[in-house]
Design a protein around this motif. Structure first.
Motif, PDB file in Angstrom:
ATOM      1  N   ARG A   1      -3.874   6.054   2.251  1.00 28.89           N
ATOM      2  CA  ARG A   1      -5.242   6.630   2.358  1.00 28.89           C
ATOM      3  C   ARG A   1      -4.766   8.055   2.167  1.00 28.89           C
ATOM      4  NH1 ARG A   1     -10.185   5.226   2.593  1.00 28.89           N
ATOM      5  NH2 ARG A   1      -9.697   3.070   3.286  1.00 28.89           N
ATOM      6  N   ILE A   2      -5.386   8.540   1.154  1.00 21.43           N
ATOM      7  CA  ILE A   2      -4.927  10.176   1.035  1.00 21.43           C
ATOM      8  C   ILE A   2      -6.295  10.982   1.306  1.00 21.43           C
ATOM      9  CG2 ILE A   2      -4.152  11.991  -0.372  1.00 21.43           C
ATOM     10  CD1 ILE A   2      -2.481   9.795  -1.846  1.00 21.43           C
ATOM     11  N   THR A   3      -6.442  11.654   2.213  1.00 27.67           N
ATOM     12  CA  THR A   3      -7.605  12.412   2.390  1.00 27.67           C
ATOM     13  C   THR A   3      -7.629  13.615   1.320  1.00 27.67           C
ATOM     14  OG1 THR A   3      -6.734  13.931   4.108  1.00 27.67           O
ATOM     15  CG2 THR A   3      -7.866  12.072   4.891  1.00 27.67           C
ATOM     16  N   VAL A   4      -8.683  14.002   0.974  1.00 31.63           N
ATOM     17  CA  VAL A   4      -8.862  15.231  -0.199  1.00 31.63           C
ATOM     18  C   VAL A   4     -10.104  16.065   0.272  1.00 31.63           C
ATOM     19  CG1 VAL A   4      -9.239  15.880  -2.423  1.00 31.63           C
ATOM     20  CG2 VAL A   4      -8.203  13.500  -1.951  1.00 31.63           C
ATOM     21  N   THR A   5      -9.877  17.332   0.331  1.00 29.76           N
ATOM     22  CA  THR A   5     -10.772  18.423   0.872  1.00 29.76           C
ATOM     23  C   THR A   5     -11.968  18.385  -0.110  1.00 29.76           C
ATOM     24  OG1 THR A   5      -9.138  19.458   2.031  1.00 29.76           O
ATOM     25  CG2 THR A   5     -11.293  20.651   1.407  1.00 29.76           C
ATOM     26  N   GLY A   6     -13.282  17.907   0.282  1.00 27.17           N
ATOM     27  CA  GLY A   6     -14.249  18.029  -0.325  1.00 27.17           C
ATOM     28  C   GLY A   6     -14.609  17.000  -1.363  1.00 27.17           C
ATOM     29  N   ALA A   7     -13.803  15.804  -1.295  1.00 29.77           N
ATOM     30  CA  ALA A   7     -13.949  14.893  -2.113  1.00 29.77           C
ATOM     31  C   ALA A   7     -13.636  13.547  -1.318  1.00 29.77           C
ATOM     32  CB  ALA A   7     -13.115  14.694  -3.473  1.00 29.77           C
ATOM     33  N   PRO A   8     -13.863  12.136  -1.807  1.00 26.24           N
ATOM     34  CA  PRO A   8     -13.836  11.084  -1.123  1.00 26.24           C
ATOM     35  C   PRO A   8     -12.236  10.822  -0.902  1.00 26.24           C
ATOM     36  CG  PRO A   8     -15.365  10.608  -2.897  1.00 26.24           C
ATOM     37  CD  PRO A   8     -14.828  11.896  -2.975  1.00 26.24           C
ATOM     38  N   ASP A   9     -11.734  10.055   0.241  1.00 22.99           N
ATOM     39  CA  ASP A   9     -10.393   9.636   0.293  1.00 22.99           C
ATOM     40  C   ASP A   9     -10.013   9.091  -0.936  1.00 22.99           C
ATOM     41  OD1 ASP A   9     -10.754  10.760   2.719  1.00 22.99           O
ATOM     42  OD2 ASP A   9     -10.356   9.079   4.006  1.00 22.99           O
ATOM     43  N   GLU A  10      -8.715   9.037  -1.517  1.00 22.33           N
ATOM     44  CA  GLU A  10      -7.955   8.341  -2.407  1.00 22.33           C
ATOM     45  C   GLU A  10      -7.108   7.208  -1.735  1.00 22.33           C
ATOM     46  OE1 GLU A  10      -8.433   8.384  -5.475  1.00 22.33           O
ATOM     47  OE2 GLU A  10      -9.694  10.253  -5.880  1.00 22.33           O
ATOM     48  N   GLU A  11      -7.082   5.957  -2.335  1.00 26.02           N
ATOM     49  CA  GLU A  11      -6.195   5.054  -1.983  1.00 26.02           C
ATOM     50  C   GLU A  11      -4.997   4.799  -2.958  1.00 26.02           C
ATOM     51  OE1 GLU A  11      -8.027   1.336  -0.898  1.00 26.02           O
ATOM     52  OE2 GLU A  11      -8.384   2.100   1.003  1.00 26.02           O
ATOM     53  N   VAL A  12      -4.147   4.814  -2.440  1.00 26.52           N
ATOM     54  CA  VAL A  12      -3.028   4.460  -3.688  1.00 26.52           C
ATOM     55  C   VAL A  12      -2.090   3.274  -2.862  1.00 26.52           C
ATOM     56  CG1 VAL A  12      -0.779   5.687  -4.417  1.00 26.52           C
ATOM     57  CG2 VAL A  12      -2.566   7.143  -3.830  1.00 26.52           C
ATOM     58  N   THR A  13      -1.817   2.360  -3.923  1.00 25.84           N
ATOM     59  CA  THR A  13      -1.271   1.230  -3.527  1.00 25.84           C
ATOM     60  C   THR A  13       0.474   1.489  -4.240  1.00 25.84           C
ATOM     61  OG1 THR A  13      -3.097  -0.264  -3.881  1.00 25.84           O
ATOM     62  CG2 THR A  13      -0.725  -1.348  -4.078  1.00 25.84           C
ATOM     63  N   LEU A  14       1.238   1.250  -3.224  1.00 32.34           N
ATOM     64  CA  LEU A  14       2.872   1.302  -3.314  1.00 32.34           C
ATOM     65  C   LEU A  14       3.422  -0.089  -3.268  1.00 32.34           C
ATOM     66  CD1 LEU A  14       3.451   4.365  -1.144  1.00 32.34           C
ATOM     67  CD2 LEU A  14       2.829   4.381  -3.762  1.00 32.34           C
ATOM     68  N   LYS A  15       4.250  -0.460  -4.448  1.00 35.03           N
ATOM     69  CA  LYS A  15       4.793  -1.588  -4.240  1.00 35.03           C
ATOM     70  C   LYS A  15       6.446  -1.555  -4.183  1.00 35.03           C
ATOM     71  CE  LYS A  15       1.137  -3.878  -6.730  1.00 35.03           C
ATOM     72  NZ  LYS A  15       0.691  -4.708  -7.776  1.00 35.03           N
ATOM     73  N   PHE A  16       7.180  -2.439  -3.567  1.00 32.09           N
ATOM     74  CA  PHE A  16       8.703  -2.068  -3.597  1.00 32.09           C
ATOM     75  C   PHE A  16       9.229  -3.661  -3.872  1.00 32.09           C
ATOM     76  CE2 PHE A  16       6.680   1.210  -1.052  1.00 32.09           C
ATOM     77  CZ  PHE A  16       7.393   2.127  -1.367  1.00 32.09           C
ATOM     78  N   THR A  17      10.576  -3.548  -4.213  1.00 33.91           N
ATOM     79  CA  THR A  17      11.038  -4.762  -4.612  1.00 33.91           C
ATOM     80  C   THR A  17      12.479  -4.565  -3.416  1.00 33.91           C
ATOM     81  OG1 THR A  17      12.364  -4.471  -6.447  1.00 33.91           O
ATOM     82  CG2 THR A  17      10.188  -5.193  -6.950  1.00 33.91           C
ATOM     83  N   ARG A  18      13.286  -5.609  -3.466  1.00 31.67           N
ATOM     84  CA  ARG A  18      14.773  -5.460  -2.754  1.00 31.67           C
ATOM     85  C   ARG A  18      15.337  -4.244  -3.362  1.00 31.67           C
ATOM     86  NH1 ARG A  18      18.607  -9.658  -2.065  1.00 31.67           N
ATOM     87  NH2 ARG A  18      16.652 -11.156  -1.712  1.00 31.67           N
ATOM     88  N   HIS A  19      15.270  -4.086  -4.804  1.00 27.23           N
ATOM     89  CA  HIS A  19      16.011  -3.118  -5.229  1.00 27.23           C
ATOM     90  C   HIS A  19      15.470  -1.493  -5.108  1.00 27.23           C
ATOM     91  CE1 HIS A  19      17.358  -6.576  -7.426  1.00 27.23           C
ATOM     92  NE2 HIS A  19      18.441  -6.121  -6.963  1.00 27.23           N
ATOM     93  N   GLY A  20      14.090  -1.382  -4.653  1.00 25.21           N
ATOM     94  CA  GLY A  20      13.326  -0.257  -4.518  1.00 25.21           C
ATOM     95  C   GLY A  20      12.216  -0.035  -5.177  1.00 25.21           C
ATOM     96  N   PRO A  21      11.550   1.145  -5.021  1.00 26.54           N
ATOM     97  CA  PRO A  21      10.026   1.342  -5.650  1.00 26.54           C
ATOM     98  C   PRO A  21       9.614   0.925  -7.128  1.00 26.54           C
ATOM     99  CG  PRO A  21      11.105   3.342  -5.440  1.00 26.54           C
ATOM    100  CD  PRO A  21      12.265   2.465  -5.035  1.00 26.54           C
ATOM    101  N   VAL A  22       8.606   0.133  -7.110  1.00 21.78           N
ATOM    102  CA  VAL A  22       8.037  -0.181  -8.609  1.00 21.78           C
ATOM    103  C   VAL A  22       7.413   0.926  -9.106  1.00 21.78           C
ATOM    104  CG1 VAL A  22       6.581  -1.719  -9.736  1.00 21.78           C
ATOM    105  CG2 VAL A  22       7.852  -2.595  -7.692  1.00 21.78           C
TER     106      VAL A  22
END
Length: 415
Positions: free
Chosen positions: A23-44
């Motif tokens: 969850r990323i807070t943004v001044t003057g705007a709604p929070d943004e949600e970012v989905t991060l995915k990873f495999t055994r080899h690293g980030p997708v």
């Protein structure tokens, strides 16, 4: 896995991706949600739902204990090369050319890195992450090349291809992409021409703006002549050019416009008519381009040398016309620094929040050199803005007759 993008194939089955929501807070705007995915080899980094395919990146940087640069804390205190090399065998990232000198007179070059051992592929293209292409450990400075007290009497590195001639590349594949040899060969020339080294000569090397690539390319023009007035003027301007990329040099401006925007693209057009392949060739390896021009092949036509010379003259004339459009018809007023420049754009300028009346950006600033000079000032072809250069330069007199010269963009020249 078809119908389930949270799982991916590994071995004979499927594994769950690790999914993290930030969850990323943004001044003057709604929070943004970012989905991060990873495999055994690293980030997708990309998912293609329609193809049931995801792309993940494995990097040495992500390995446990990689600890960038941390080995420096002990290596900088070593007093012998044997102890220094032992530290380098623990070095992980980034992959670097290290140089060494001590008060006993030893000098050395060593490759410090953890380089993945890939038993059944070369690492140049993506491969399935299903277990068939796993790394089998790492090469370290223990296996990678080094030179102690070379007969040349100096060590220098400019990111050129510097693996030894007898390196078993088929068995130990540690790299494929390098800078051309222009900067390294110029450093070697400067060392040979400097019988006694000092702080001043080290400073001169760090800011050297002679292009060996320019010398080689201009040498091809020496035997040529032309009745065409534009070609004749261009030949006359470059006839005595020594490759010095000074900001006030008209020949340097003509050469770089010719070399970057006309000669190399013209060569690629001769090599293939397919624009997609030409796009892959750009900007082209300088050593490969020069070799193709110096020893013209059949694809220049039934008379390769004549075909090559036609290409040289026609592209040179096109470069002259572009310089005239950019800097005026009077060639005596042309200057490389009028084109080649530094520009530092403030991050806030792009979103229009700069205070009224305050100059946030810095530039344009005329800058000498090019990507082929020891003072590396690589530029983008669209507008000649410099996009790469040293973050710092330092020359240290460490006592006696020894000087250590370090360029902060990754180029190290001990004298």
């Amino acid at each position: 896995e078809p119908g389930n993008p949270s799982r991916y194939r590994y071995g004979d089955g499927y594994e769950d991706k690790t999914v993290i929501t930030e969850r990323i807070t943004v001044t003057g705007a709604p929070d943004e949600e970012v989905t991060l995915k990873f495999t055994r080899h690293g980030p997708v980094i990309r998912e293609e739902r329609d193809n049931n395919r995801a792309y993940a990146v494995r990097s040495v940087w992500f390995e446990p204990g990689a600890s960038p640069y941390a080995v420096s804390l002990s290596a900088m205190r070593r007093k012998t090369f044997a102890d220094f090399k032992a530290d380098m065998e623990r070095w992980s990232v980034p992959a670097v050319n290290m140089v060494y000198a001590d008060t006993s007179g030893d000098i050395a070059w060593i490759v410090a890195a953890q380089s993945p051992i890939r038993p059944n592929w070369d690492g140049l293209t993506p491969v399935p992450g299903d277990g068939r292409y796993e790394w089998a450990g790492f090469y370290t400075a223990k296996e990678l090349p080094h030179r102690l007290n070379p007969r040349e009497g100096f060590v220098a590195t400019a990111n050129e291809m510097n693996l030894p001639d007898d390196w078993p590349h088929d068995e130990m594949q540690v790299g494929y992409e390098w800078y051309d040899a222009s900067r390294a060969s110029r450093l070697a020339e400067a060392f040979a021409a400097t019988p006694l080294h000092s702080v001043a000569t080290s400073q001169a090397m760090q800011t050297d703006i002679v292009s060996m690539a320019a010398r080689r390319a201009v040498a091809l023009l020496a035997p040529l002549s032309s009745q065409d007035p534009v070609e004749g003027k261009a030949l006359a301007l470059l006839r005595q050019f020594d490759g010095t990329m000074a900001t006030d040099s008209g020949p340097a401006a003509l050469f770089e416009v010719w070399w970057a925007k006309h000669l190399r693209p013209g060569l690629f057009a001769r090599a293939t008519s397919d624009p997609k392949i030409r796009a892959l060739l750009t900007p082209g390896d300088a050593d490969g381009v020069l070799a193709a021009l110096e020893t013209p092949g059949d694809w220049f036509g039934p008379n390769p040398k004549q075909g090559r010379d036609v290409l040289l003259l026609s592209t040179l004339a096109a470069a002259w016309r572009e310089c005239a459009a950019l800097m005026g018809e009077d060639a005596s007023a042309w200057q490389w620094g009028r084109l080649h420049h530094g520009y530092f754009a403030h991050a806030l300028s792009a979103i229009g929040v700069a205070p009224s009346g305050v100059a946030m950006d810095v530039g344009p600033l005329p800058i000498a050199g090019s990507d082929a000079t020891p003072m590396n000032t690589m530029y983008r072809f669209s507008d000649f803005r410099v996009v790469l250069g040293a973050s710092f330069r330092i020359v240290v007199d460490v006592g006696g007759v020894r000087t250590v010269s370090v360029v902060g963009s990754g180029d190290v020249v001990p004298v």
